[in-house]
Enzyme design. Structure first.
Site, PDB file in Angstrom:
ATOM      1  N   CYS A  40       0.859  -1.185   0.000  1.00  0.00           N
ATOM      2  CA  CYS A  40       0.000   0.000   0.000  1.00  0.00           C
ATOM      3  C   CYS A  40       0.899   1.241   0.000  1.00  0.00           C
ATOM      4  O   CYS A  40       2.064   1.179   0.372  1.00  0.00           O
ATOM      5  CB  CYS A  40      -0.870   0.032   1.240  1.00  0.00           C
ATOM      6  SG  CYS A  40      -1.790  -1.488   1.472  1.00  0.00           S
ATOM      7  N   ARG A  85       2.161   1.028  -5.866  1.00  0.00           N
ATOM      8  CA  ARG A  85       2.216   0.156  -4.695  1.00  0.00           C
ATOM      9  C   ARG A  85       0.940  -0.638  -4.472  1.00  0.00           C
ATOM     10  O   ARG A  85       0.914  -1.572  -3.677  1.00  0.00           O
ATOM     11  CB  ARG A  85       2.453   0.990  -3.430  1.00  0.00           C
ATOM     12  CG  ARG A  85       3.807   1.590  -3.414  1.00  0.00           C
ATOM     13  CD  ARG A  85       3.982   2.474  -2.214  1.00  0.00           C
ATOM     14  NE  ARG A  85       5.394   2.585  -1.959  1.00  0.00           N
ATOM     15  CZ  ARG A  85       6.060   1.859  -1.077  1.00  0.00           C
ATOM     16  NH1 ARG A  85       5.438   1.004  -0.320  1.00  0.00           N
ATOM     17  NH2 ARG A  85       7.352   2.003  -0.944  1.00  0.00           N
ATOM     18  N   TRP A  99      -3.330  -2.190  -1.471  1.00  0.00           N
ATOM     19  CA  TRP A  99      -3.148  -3.509  -2.065  1.00  0.00           C
ATOM     20  C   TRP A  99      -3.648  -4.458  -0.979  1.00  0.00           C
ATOM     21  O   TRP A  99      -3.015  -4.633   0.057  1.00  0.00           O
ATOM     22  CB  TRP A  99      -1.673  -3.760  -2.390  1.00  0.00           C
ATOM     23  CG  TRP A  99      -1.428  -5.047  -3.091  1.00  0.00           C
ATOM     24  CD1 TRP A  99      -1.536  -5.280  -4.432  1.00  0.00           C
ATOM     25  CD2 TRP A  99      -1.021  -6.292  -2.503  1.00  0.00           C
ATOM     26  NE1 TRP A  99      -1.232  -6.595  -4.710  1.00  0.00           N
ATOM     27  CE2 TRP A  99      -0.918  -7.232  -3.558  1.00  0.00           C
ATOM     28  CE3 TRP A  99      -0.748  -6.711  -1.204  1.00  0.00           C
ATOM     29  CZ2 TRP A  99      -0.538  -8.555  -3.343  1.00  0.00           C
ATOM     30  CZ3 TRP A  99      -0.375  -8.027  -0.995  1.00  0.00           C
ATOM     31  CH2 TRP A  99      -0.274  -8.935  -2.050  1.00  0.00           C
ATOM     32  N   ASN A 123       0.299   0.511   5.943  1.00  0.00           N
ATOM     33  CA  ASN A 123       0.904  -0.356   4.937  1.00  0.00           C
ATOM     34  C   ASN A 123       1.604  -1.469   5.706  1.00  0.00           C
ATOM     35  O   ASN A 123       2.434  -1.194   6.564  1.00  0.00           O
ATOM     36  CB  ASN A 123       1.914   0.447   4.109  1.00  0.00           C
ATOM     37  CG  ASN A 123       2.763  -0.440   3.218  1.00  0.00           C
ATOM     38  OD1 ASN A 123       2.354  -1.562   2.876  1.00  0.00           O
ATOM     39  ND2 ASN A 123       3.925   0.053   2.822  1.00  0.00           N
ATOM     40  N   GLY A 124       1.265  -2.734   5.412  1.00  0.00           N
ATOM     41  CA  GLY A 124       1.901  -3.850   6.113  1.00  0.00           C
ATOM     42  C   GLY A 124       0.868  -4.830   6.613  1.00  0.00           C
ATOM     43  O   GLY A 124      -0.274  -4.845   6.134  1.00  0.00           O
ATOM     44  N   GLU A 150      11.957 -15.556 -17.211  1.00  0.00           N
ATOM     45  CA  GLU A 150      11.578 -14.142 -17.159  1.00  0.00           C
ATOM     46  C   GLU A 150      10.546 -13.825 -18.245  1.00  0.00           C
ATOM     47  O   GLU A 150       9.584 -13.080 -18.011  1.00  0.00           O
ATOM     48  CB  GLU A 150      12.840 -13.270 -17.312  1.00  0.00           C
ATOM     49  CG  GLU A 150      12.625 -11.782 -17.534  1.00  0.00           C
ATOM     50  CD  GLU A 150      11.901 -11.070 -16.395  1.00  0.00           C
ATOM     51  OE1 GLU A 150      11.611 -11.700 -15.366  1.00  0.00           O
ATOM     52  OE2 GLU A 150      11.600  -9.870 -16.557  1.00  0.00           O
ATOM     53  N   LYS A 183       6.914 -12.356 -17.437  1.00  0.00           N
ATOM     54  CA  LYS A 183       6.444 -11.096 -18.014  1.00  0.00           C
ATOM     55  C   LYS A 183       5.107 -11.297 -18.716  1.00  0.00           C
ATOM     56  O   LYS A 183       4.184 -10.531 -18.544  1.00  0.00           O
ATOM     57  CB  LYS A 183       7.496 -10.617 -19.012  1.00  0.00           C
ATOM     58  CG  LYS A 183       7.887  -9.215 -19.058  1.00  0.00           C
ATOM     59  CD  LYS A 183       8.734  -8.621 -17.999  1.00  0.00           C
ATOM     60  CE  LYS A 183       8.396  -8.852 -16.572  1.00  0.00           C
ATOM     61  NZ  LYS A 183       9.437  -8.468 -15.661  1.00  0.00           N
ATOM     62  N   GLU A 203       2.198 -12.089 -16.149  1.00  0.00           N
ATOM     63  CA  GLU A 203       1.791 -11.042 -15.201  1.00  0.00           C
ATOM     64  C   GLU A 203       1.041  -9.885 -15.860  1.00  0.00           C
ATOM     65  O   GLU A 203       0.220  -9.246 -15.215  1.00  0.00           O
ATOM     66  CB  GLU A 203       2.968 -10.532 -14.367  1.00  0.00           C
ATOM     67  CG  GLU A 203       3.931  -9.651 -15.083  1.00  0.00           C
ATOM     68  CD  GLU A 203       5.042  -9.140 -14.190  1.00  0.00           C
ATOM     69  OE1 GLU A 203       4.784  -8.796 -13.040  1.00  0.00           O
ATOM     70  OE2 GLU A 203       6.198  -9.098 -14.665  1.00  0.00           O
ATOM     71  N   HIS A 222      11.446 -34.247 -19.811  1.00  0.00           N
ATOM     72  CA  HIS A 222      11.184 -34.830 -18.488  1.00  0.00           C
ATOM     73  C   HIS A 222       9.799 -34.447 -17.977  1.00  0.00           C
ATOM     74  O   HIS A 222       9.544 -34.504 -16.775  1.00  0.00           O
ATOM     75  CB  HIS A 222      12.272 -34.393 -17.499  1.00  0.00           C
ATOM     76  CG  HIS A 222      13.627 -34.837 -17.925  1.00  0.00           C
ATOM     77  ND1 HIS A 222      14.035 -36.155 -17.870  1.00  0.00           N
ATOM     78  CD2 HIS A 222      14.652 -34.156 -18.481  1.00  0.00           C
ATOM     79  CE1 HIS A 222      15.265 -36.248 -18.350  1.00  0.00           C
ATOM     80  NE2 HIS A 222      15.661 -35.052 -18.721  1.00  0.00           N
ATOM     81  N   LYS A 255       3.917  -2.999  -7.047  1.00  0.00           N
ATOM     82  CA  LYS A 255       5.328  -2.910  -7.410  1.00  0.00           C
ATOM     83  C   LYS A 255       6.259  -3.179  -6.241  1.00  0.00           C
ATOM     84  O   LYS A 255       7.303  -3.775  -6.408  1.00  0.00           O
ATOM     85  CB  LYS A 255       5.606  -1.525  -7.981  1.00  0.00           C
ATOM     86  CG  LYS A 255       7.004  -1.355  -8.469  1.00  0.00           C
ATOM     87  CD  LYS A 255       7.051  -1.125  -9.952  1.00  0.00           C
ATOM     88  CE  LYS A 255       8.452  -1.181 -10.499  1.00  0.00           C
ATOM     89  NZ  LYS A 255       8.640  -2.347 -11.363  1.00  0.00           N
TER      90      LYS A 255
HETATM   91  C1  F6R Z   1       8.003  -8.756 -12.170  1.00  0.00           C
HETATM   92  C2  F6R Z   1       8.431  -7.943 -11.051  1.00  0.00           C
HETATM   93  C3  F6R Z   1       8.550  -8.593  -9.725  1.00  0.00           C
HETATM   94  C4  F6R Z   1       9.719  -7.980  -8.924  1.00  0.00           C
HETATM   95  C5  F6R Z   1       9.748  -8.566  -7.505  1.00  0.00           C
HETATM   96  C6  F6R Z   1      10.918  -8.052  -6.717  1.00  0.00           C
HETATM   97  O1  F6R Z   1       7.962  -8.019 -13.352  1.00  0.00           O
HETATM   98  O2  F6R Z   1       8.646  -6.771 -11.180  1.00  0.00           O
HETATM   99  O3  F6R Z   1       8.689  -9.968  -9.846  1.00  0.00           O
HETATM  100  O4  F6R Z   1      10.909  -8.250  -9.595  1.00  0.00           O
HETATM  101  O5  F6R Z   1       8.562  -8.255  -6.850  1.00  0.00           O
HETATM  102  O6  F6R Z   1      10.837  -6.664  -6.538  1.00  0.00           O
HETATM  103  P1  F6R Z   1      12.109  -5.825  -6.124  1.00  0.00           P
HETATM  104  O7  F6R Z   1      13.075  -5.899  -7.268  1.00  0.00           O
HETATM  105  O8  F6R Z   1      11.607  -4.442  -5.891  1.00  0.00           O
HETATM  106  O9  F6R Z   1      12.684  -6.455  -4.899  1.00  0.00           O
END
Ligand code: F6R
Length: 607
Positions: free
Chosen positions: A2, A27, A74, A98-99, A479, A483, A486, A502, A602
């Site tokens: 949040c 956030r 969030w 937040n938390g 990755e 991407k 998500e 496998h 994020k």
């Molecule tokens: C995916 C993404 C997340 C972050 C993860 C770690 O696109 O952005 O998987 O990589 O939440 O976040 P940080 O790098 O801020 O620790």
């Protein structure tokens, strides 16, 4: 997770609070709310969904007042409804949080037993209820705040308003970050300095256990025992960054196209291009350590996994790596002669921070590869390796990933030199390749868009997609899958190409596109064999390779994306570009909210 903001002002605050929330929306964006005090009364507006809904509400029903707190949520406890949206009000006490309050259930039961009535399903409401109860028991505001903090357990950044004090916000931090901004006759509070950048660049960060009483002209800070605490006031760089989309439709697109520039900037910090030497100066000495631990989450973890290949190959340094949520509980035997690297864009990820503290307790030297230099992970590390990507606003990480890779590559080469496993000539060859990278990235970004858009149309019709790669292309395959899933919500998995037979090969049929990331490297022939296995079963192959790979692979692919021939060390960064763009364009075609995908945030400051 949040985002929270607060202003103790000398002019109306609600519009400014919402503007600051916009900068924190990365956030969380399930619901939002704002509370002010005006005419001796606490008032609030809250709205489910994105911040724009709250803005609409505020236009219809403005909220006057020169002091206020606000929140973008969030959801952790309780559905993202208006009723569960912050600020929470109980008997003249307003709270944003937040938390996670871990012992909320126990406190809630106790309060209900004494007659309290809860209005929400959130953990946060116990904070408002507890403070209100302590006030009813006769405590003053400061005393009630301190007593509440002694009672709750868990992670929190909190801001509290009292209806009977229209000139003070109280705040507390244990885990998630909290920045106090010093203005001119006004004071500010925010989850990060970027939120406060339009108001001030003079920031004081609270540390864990701190709580603060903020008035219009200053702040009193205390530690958890109630002793006065002094925290430095610093000038934040956050205001230097422009946070807008420029000519791009989404922040994600802008951030993908920024990569040549930011990667060049990052490399400039770690590489000396005059004599072609890796020049990472730090107080971590890679020369003699028996091993290196790396821990991170999500995309940052996948960058770390590519880093592992480099440290092991170039520096002959064994690397123990795991996602932070597992790393911290695995009870890994760690040698105090080793070092640990934590990779995090935000520098605030709760699990990564917990892993860092675990390693610190075991006496390891700590290095942080972070984007946010003022973050907790950076502050708690012995050596900070900033990735210099600038603010990354799109929830899906792109430029931070390639900048993390650039920094890790330079560190691995530097470690190789320190350990005598890379000689001067090899170092110069590797560094020259790194120096070429921004130019090649620009060239790729300028040329592949039409092909990617065509391909994205195909992908947007699929339910499942498989990504394959070997060597450093294996983490990149993961990755790519991360991407795509998500932001487009298409199910995708990334596998080591050799693992296909496998298990995952059972999924292959004419409906399943298989994206193979295969630069013409040491593993190319083996990866081609794996593609033959896919082709033999009617699978549709999308090959991402380079000129040499395209020339020698005789496979019948659905599509082939041909990138320039590049040296092995920079291939992961160059091959990241089509992988990111594919996910981006597919999601755009599907009409998905690319910058704010559902259920995500994020900065993940809860475990
Ligand atoms: C995916 C993404 C997340 C972050 C993860 C770690 O696109 O952005 O998987 O990589 O939440 O976040 P940080 O790098 O801020 O620790």
């Amino acid at each position: 997770m949040c985002g929270i903001v607060g202003i103790v002002g000398n002019q109306p605050v609600s519009e400014r609070l919402v503007n600051a929330l916009r900068r924190l929306e990365y956030r969380g964006y399930d619901s939002a709310g704002v509370a002010t005090i005006e005419g001796g009364a606490l008032r609030r507006r809250r709205a489910e969904g994105k911040l724009v809904n709250l803005e609409t509400k505020l236009k219809e029903e403005p909220l006057p007042g020169a002091i206020g707190i606000a929140h973008t949520r969030w959801a952790t406890h309780g559905a993202p409804t208006e009723r569960n949206a912050h600020p929470h009000f109980t008997d003249g006490v307003a709270v944003v949080h937040n938390g996670i309050i871990e012992n909320f259930a126990e406190i809630k039961d106790e309060l209900i037993a004494t007659g309290a009535e809860f209005q929400t399903e959130t953990d946060t409401e116990v904070v408002a209820q507890l403070v209100a109860k302590y006030r009813r028991d006769g405590m003053g505001r400061w005393q009630a705040m301190h007593a509440m903090l002694k009672r709750v357990r868990g992670a929190y950044a909190l801001a509290v308003l009292f209806e009977d004090d229209p000139s003070t916000i109280m705040a507390a931090r244990n885990g998630p970050p909290l920045a106090i901004g010093h203005g001119n006759g006004e004071m500010f509070l925010g989850s990060d300095a970027i939120a406060l950048a339009p108001f001030t660049n003079e920031i004081t960060y609270l540390i864990d256990g701190d709580w603060a009483v903020i008035g219009t002209t200053g702040v009193h800070i205390f530690d958890i025992d109630g002793n006065i605490a002094t925290r430095p006031r610093q000038v934040s760089m956050a205001a230097a960054y422009l946070v807008d989309k420029g000519n791009h439709r989404h922040f994600m697109e802008k951030e993908i196209y920024e990569q040549p520039e930011v990667v060049a900037h990052a490399l400039g910090q770690y590489v000396n291009f005059i004599d072609n030497r890796a020049a990472p100066s730090s107080n971590i000495d890679f020369a003699k350590m028996p091993s290196l631990a790396i821990s991170a989450c999500g995309t940052a973890y996948l960058a770390g996994l590519i880093g592992k290949y480099w440290f092991e190959r170039y520096a002959r340094l064994p690397v123990e790596i795991d996602v932070a949520s597992e790393f911290r509980y695995r009870e890994i035997p760690l040698s105090p002669q080793s070092a640990a690297l934590f990779i995090s864009q935000s520098g605030e990820t709760a699990d990564t921070l917990a892993s860092l503290r675990y390693c610190k307790e075991h006496g390891l030297k700590i290095g942080a590869v972070v984007n946010t230099r003022e973050s907790t992970i950076a502050r708690e590390s012995d050596a900070v390796f900033p990735i210099l990507a600038g603010p990354e606003i799109g929830v899906a990480s792109t430029k931070a990933f390639t900048c993390q890779l650039a920094v890790l590559a330079a560190l691995a080469i530097g470690a190789g030199r320190a350990r005598g496993t890379v000689n001067e000539e090899e170092e110069q060859v590797l560094v020259r390749s790194l120096a070429e990278m921004p130019r090649i990235m620009g060239q790729v970004l300028n040329s592949i868009q039409p092909k990617i858009e065509l391909l994205s149309r195909e992908l947007s019709k699929c339910r499942d997609v498989l990504y394959l790669g070997r060597g450093t292309s294996f983490p990149l395959a993961m990755e790519g899958a991360l991407k795509l899933k998500e932001i487009s919500y298409i199910h995708a998995e990334g596998y080591a190409a050799g693992e296909l037979k496998h298990g995952p090969i059972a999924l292959i049929d004419e409906n399943m596109p298989v994206i193979v990331i295969a630069p013409h490297d040491r593993f190319f022939d083996k990866t081609v064999s794996n593609m033959q296995e896919v082709a033999a079963r009617g699978g549709r192959i999308i090959l991402i390779t380079d000129g040499r790979g395209a020339a020698v692979s005789k496979l019948d692919t659905m599509h082939t994306i041909v990138l320039p021939d590049v040296d092995e060390i920079i291939a992961p960064m160059i091959f990241s570009l089509p992988v990111q763009l594919l996910a981006y364009h597919t999601a755009v075609l599907l009409g998905a909210d690319v910058d704010q995908p559902r259920n995500l945030a994020k900065s993940v400051t809860v475990e």
